[in-house]
Structure formats: structure tokens, C-alpha cells
Design an enzyme around this catalytic site. Structure first.
Site, PDB file in Angstrom:
ATOM      1  N   ASP A  14      85.250   5.964  99.938  1.00  0.00           N
ATOM      2  CA  ASP A  14      85.913   4.584 100.184  1.00  0.00           C
ATOM      3  C   ASP A  14      86.322   4.035 101.326  1.00  0.00           C
ATOM      4  O   ASP A  14      86.835   4.832 102.407  1.00  0.00           O
ATOM      5  CB  ASP A  14      87.408   4.921  99.272  1.00  0.00           C
ATOM      6  CG  ASP A  14      88.137   3.549  98.733  1.00  0.00           C
ATOM      7  OD1 ASP A  14      87.793   2.717  99.323  1.00  0.00           O
ATOM      8  OD2 ASP A  14      89.007   3.902  98.060  1.00  0.00           O
ATOM      9  N   ASP A  29      82.923  -1.540  97.922  1.00  0.00           N
ATOM     10  CA  ASP A  29      83.390  -0.592  99.116  1.00  0.00           C
ATOM     11  C   ASP A  29      83.705   0.897  98.657  1.00  0.00           C
ATOM     12  O   ASP A  29      84.507   1.777  99.179  1.00  0.00           O
ATOM     13  CB  ASP A  29      84.809  -1.195  99.632  1.00  0.00           C
ATOM     14  CG  ASP A  29      85.996  -1.272  98.846  1.00  0.00           C
ATOM     15  OD1 ASP A  29      85.679  -1.240  97.313  1.00  0.00           O
ATOM     16  OD2 ASP A  29      86.830  -1.184  99.257  1.00  0.00           O
ATOM     17  N   GLU A  30      83.342   1.337  97.458  1.00  0.00           N
ATOM     18  CA  GLU A  30      83.568   2.461  96.763  1.00  0.00           C
ATOM     19  C   GLU A  30      82.401   3.266  95.978  1.00  0.00           C
ATOM     20  O   GLU A  30      81.544   2.359  95.239  1.00  0.00           O
ATOM     21  CB  GLU A  30      84.719   2.218  95.726  1.00  0.00           C
ATOM     22  CG  GLU A  30      85.881   2.911  95.889  1.00  0.00           C
ATOM     23  CD  GLU A  30      86.877   2.478  94.920  1.00  0.00           C
ATOM     24  OE1 GLU A  30      86.810   3.198  93.943  1.00  0.00           O
ATOM     25  OE2 GLU A  30      87.543   1.541  95.050  1.00  0.00           O
TER      26      GLU A  30
END
Length: 397
Positions: A14, A107-108
Site C-alpha cells: 500500500d 495505490d494498492e
DNA sequence: TCTGGGGTCCTAGGACCC
DNA sequence: TCTGGGGTCCTAGGACCC
């Protein structure tokens, strides 16, 4: 540091304050200043750096509130092209390690590194290599959770933030999990957390020791089953390699909040057309068609309603979706209700090649379909600003 | 001048069919 | 003469995630 990661091949990576971190690369002069990335007048905070978070600013919070909490913060507007480019590079870095990458959002991602340990070392070593690479190549930091399952890896990464690593070995699962608040579990949001707290179920351990039936009566069959399993570390969700959205979307939609609430039918219907063209254009690019058209209307007091209609045949034709959505709107019979947002969504998507059009609607529909494709071609060449229905050429309010 | 935009999944009732 | 029981589709709403 002892390496307990051998039984923890699932990584959840993350990015730390992703949008803010990327925005700060372009604005190095702001590194020592609270920074908020967010929308315009009626928007929310997309991301904030840790200096801003120290003032209580959180993503998802109304921008107005964030500015009250931290008046000295600098607000930057989001640059999605850059975010997307950085995200793609990061995901590419992951795929150098393993093909088993499940992209969750920009973003993950989850990674299953079982197949990489012989080559690259223990899962913890892999995690540290990834963090170093991303830092060197992108100039941003990330946090990683390692576990035997996705849920635990996800909880791990949250507790690793910022810029850290947390390993949750299988032997530690219940001791690690049970003291946590129920809200830490994936799938427990604000409402469910409040409901569980009211029932006296505060920690994950409380859930674990509640009879399944009792739990299911309170929060539903599916969720009860899910949470009861998770509370004992039972999580069988596998990682399914995905490159993010757009692969097998089940629906596509678009909506936008008006700059000012309006009760003007003409303005609202024009906006419905604008959202429809965005959706159907994306559908045609993706080569999909759908049968169910859903109109969303949010009123000034934030109450939100939806109305949907399922068509006999799947379509990607702008005029068909628009006509359906407009009828749904008119059927509401609104008088002077102030509308804050309208949205259009098409559900039940299938590949366009799988649609057998019976041509019930005659040549006219063919005409619209041809017109759509002409617009798509022009849009590709000249950009969205240049081409579109004539009624959208009037300035928006 | 509180509260974005993109999605997914679940629930529940009614229609409809066998 | 008291009237089942399932399965599927459609619609509306709501919770959740990032």
C-alpha cells in the site's frame, strides 16, 4: 531482526499517502508543508501528506472541513494522468517478482510471492527489495503487510504505515487479531461497526466467541458468516491476477455533482446526456454493452434515490441509454426538488460481440449506432472537448 | 459553503413460472 | 376448498471499498 515470514507469502503493498506523495514529487518545495490533494468547491480530500494528517485531515473528508482543521495547508488539484503512470510503473515492478498480482486500486495490490522465494529470498526479503526499488525508482514510500491470507496481509500493511513492514505469522493470528477493534476487519464499515458495538461486540475476539447464528441474525447471513470466519483467521480468498479495472467490469457509470443545486429540468436533462455520453463512450472503447440502465438522483439534503430499467437487449447506443435515463427521470415527477447530482450507470455488461441485435428498433437505431462510432473516432482524434451532442455545447451553469 | 467518483456485493419484496 | 415450494428476474436501497 528474526525473519518469521516463511509462512507469509501473501503481501499487501500500500503506497503511503499516494496522491500526496506523487504530487509532492512535482513540488519539492512543499515537502515541509502540510499538503492536501483534493477537489474543488464541493469536493473531498483525496489524500493528504502526514504533516496535514497531524492536524486531523483524512482522505474522504470534505475539503471545507479539512481547510478549517488546517488552514495553512497547501491544496493541490489531482493529476490523474501522473497518478496512473506512476501506478503502472509500480505494478510493473510487482510483476517482475510474480505474475500473481491483484491490483486493488491505483495505490494498492496483493502479491503471492510463493513462486519467487527460491530466486529472491524470504517473503520479508522480497518485501524489502520491493520497497527499496519503489523508493529508488519512484521517490515514494510504501508499507507492506505479510501473512498467509489477504485479509491479514491487509491488516498488516495498515499497521505498518508509514514506510514499514509488518509480518503476521499463522501462529500469531488469533493473538494478533482478537484484540483489534471489529472496525479493522475488511468489510466492516462505520454502520456495521456501530451496530456491532451496540451489541457489545467491540473486538474481533468478541466476534469469534459469538455463536454464528446470533451474528447472522444481527448483521445478515453472508456478512455474519464472513466475519465469523475471519475472526478465526479463516480466509480462503485467493489472489486473482488482475490488471485493475476494465477487464471484466460488471457495470460502468458516471456522475457529477453540480456546482450549485438546481431544479431546472433542462439543466438536469442536459447533464444526464453528458454523463450518458461519457459512459457509452467508455463502453464502446471496452467493447461491451449492457441491459440495465440506472439513474441516480441525489437531492440537496443528500438523500439519494435510484431508478432502473432493464431493456430487452443489451445496448451501447448513447441515444437508447439517454432516452431510458430521461424517462426514468421524468417518471419521478419532481416539482421543485433541488438536485445536487445526477448519474447514469449501465449494468449487466457483456461483450458486444455476444449481443444479437434483433433490430426490433429498426433502421433508426442503426443510424444512432453509426453516429456514435463517428463521434468515437472524432473523440479519439480531437479529444472530448471538440465532439459531442449539440445540446452540450451550451456552457454548464 | 459539510459530505467526490468509481465500483462491488447483499438484501428483500414482488412477479412470474413450473 | 384453505391455499406448496422453489427458482429466477427485476427493482430499490444500502453498506462497503479505494
Amino acid at each position: 531482526m528474526a525473519d518469521y515470514s516463511h509462512d507469509c507469502p501473501i503481501l499487501h503493498v500500500d503506497m503511503d499517502a499516494f496522491y500526496a506523495s506523487v504530487a509532492l514529487r512535482e513540488h519539492p518545495e512543499l515537502v515541509d508543508v502540510p499538503v492536501i490533494v483534493g477537489g474543488a468547491q464541493r469536493g473531498v480530500v483525496l489524500s493528504a501528506n502526514y504533516l496535514a494528517r497531524a492536524f486531523g485531515v483524512r482522505s474522504g473528508m470534505p475539503s471545507t472541513r479539512a481547510r478549517r482543521l488546517c488552514p495553512q495547508a497547501v491544496t493541490l488539484s489531482p493529476d490523474y494522468d501522473t497518478f496512473t503512470a506512476v501506478s503502472s510503473s509500480v505494478m510493473e515492478t510487482f510483476r517482475q517478482v510474480t505474475p500473481l498480482v491483484e491490483v486493488v486500486s491505483l495505490d494498492e495490490a496483493f502479491l503471492d510471492v510463493r513462486g519467487a522465494t527460491r530466486r529472491l529470498g524470504s517473503p520479508l526479503e522480497v518485501a524489502e527489495q520491493l520497497r527499496a526499488t519503489i523508493h529508488d525508482e519512484q521517490g515514494i514510500t510504501c508499507s507492506v503487510g505479510l501473512a498467509g491470507s489477504v485479509t491479514l496481509a491487509k491488516i498488516g500493511s495498515r499497521r505498518a504505515k508509514p514506510d514499514g513492514v509488518v509480518v503476521v505469522p499463522p501462529s500469531a493470528v488469533t493473538t494478533y487479531l482478537h484484540p483489534l477493534d471489529v472496525g479493522e476487519l475488511w468489510g466492516v464499515g462505520e454502520k456495521t461497526q456501530a451496530m456491532l458495538h451496540r451489541l457489545g461486540l467491540v473486538t474481533v475476539g468478541d466476534i469469534a466467541h459469538t455463536p454464528l447464528r446470533t451474528l447472522q441474525r444481527a448483521i445478515g447471513v453472508a456478512l455474519g458468516q464472513h466475519l465469523h470466519g475471519l475472526a478465526w483467521g479463516d480466509d480462503r480468498r485467493e489472489i486473482t491476477p488482475r490488471h485493475g479495472a476494465f477487464e471484466a467490469d460488471k457495470s460502468m457509470g458516471a456522475n457529477e455533482t453540480f456546482g450549485r443545486d438546481t431544479d431546472d429540468r433542462e439543466v438536469i436533462v442536459r447533464e444526464i446526456l453528458r454523463q450518458t455520453t461519457r459512459v457509452t463512450n467508455r463502453m464502446r472503447v471496452a467493447g461491451v454493452a449492457g441491459r440495465t440502465v440506472t439513474l441516480t438522483v441525489r437531492f440537496a439534503d443528500f438523500t439519494t434515490i435510484t431508478r432502473s430499467r432493464t431493456l430487452p437487449e443489451a445496448t451501447d447506443v448513447t441515444q437508447e441509454v439517454y432516452r431510458t435515463a430521461t424517462r426514468l427521470y421524468d417518471a419521478l415527477g419532481l416539482q421543485r426538488a433541488r438536485v445536487r447530482l445526477v448519474g447514469v450507470r449501465v449494468e449487466g455488461l457483456v461483450a458486444r460481440t455476444a449481443v444479437h441485435r434483433q433490430l426490433l428498433l429498426g433502421e433508426r437505431e442503426h443510424g444512432w449506432s453509426d453516429a456514435d462510432r463517428a463521434v468515437d473516432r472524432a473523440t479519439l482524434r480531437y479529444g472530448t472537448a471538440m465532439v459531442g451532442p449539440a445540446s452540450l455545447l451550451t456552457a454548464r451553469p
